[in-house]
Design an enzyme around this catalytic site. Structure first.
Site, PDB file in Angstrom:
ATOM      1  N   ASP A 173       0.991  -6.838   7.054  1.00  0.00           N
ATOM      2  CA  ASP A 173       1.692  -6.997   5.777  1.00  0.00           C
ATOM      3  C   ASP A 173       3.085  -6.411   5.938  1.00  0.00           C
ATOM      4  OD1 ASP A 173      -0.469  -8.174   4.468  1.00  0.00           O
ATOM      5  OD2 ASP A 173      -1.237  -6.265   3.726  1.00  0.00           O
ATOM      6  N   ASP A 209      -0.647 -14.249   2.133  1.00  0.00           N
ATOM      7  CA  ASP A 209      -1.078 -13.810   0.798  1.00  0.00           C
ATOM      8  C   ASP A 209      -0.356 -14.609  -0.283  1.00  0.00           C
ATOM      9  OD1 ASP A 209      -2.627 -11.853   2.044  1.00  0.00           O
ATOM     10  OD2 ASP A 209      -1.094 -10.311   1.811  1.00  0.00           O
TER      11      ASP A 209
END
Length: 159
Positions: A113, A132
């Site tokens: 991330d 995401d």
């Protein structure tokens, strides 16, 4: 039309993997890049859980769930002939994003991330990635389509 959906599917996976490789190369050393002051920055995070860091270190749970979800999405995409093209697009976005994170879990044991959104000192949103974003946008689109009864094509009934 299936060529378009295939291209979107591949694009979502490739874009996700390219951006994660960039994050691994540029940000893993602990540096953070400010994009928009006190709002958007790129910061490297290894997420060993799901969204918002829940269920940490449950890799096989996520692998199995993702596998089941991909089978379900493929079934919906190919089996139901009456769904709209926008519904198909939402399914493709969700599947592409899910596979992007699936690749990370299988190859590295965690998901990379790096998109870090903050609202000043008020709120620091959990760090996320491109996959995401595809999953969330596809899911929101799918929910809207279902709420407004636009998931399937209307059938013309001639009386």
């Amino acid at each position: 039309m299936n060529i378009f959906f295939g291209a979107v599917f591949l694009f979502s996976i490739i874009l996700d993997q390219i951006t994660k490789k960039w994050a691994l190369t540029v940000l893993k050393n602990g540096s953070s890049i400010k994009i928009i002051k006190d709002f958007l920055r790129f910061s490297y995070v290894e997420n060993r859980g799901a969204a918002f860091g829940i269920l940490q270190n449950q890799i096989w749970f996520f692998v199995i769930i993702t596998f089941i979800m991909i089978i379900f999405l493929a079934y919906m995409f190919f089996k139901y002939k009456n769904i709209t093209n926008v519904s198909k697009l939402s399914i493709v976005l969700i599947a592409g994003g899910a596979i992007g994170n699936f690749i990370d879990r299988i190859t590295m044991g965690f998901v990379v991330d790096f998109i870090d959104v903050r609202f000043g000192n008020f709120y620091d949103f959990p760090v996320f990635n491109v996959a995401d974003s595809f999953v969330v946008c596809g899911t929101i689109l799918l929910i809207i389509l279902m709420l407004f009864n636009k998931f399937e094509k209307s059938e013309n009934i001639n009386e």
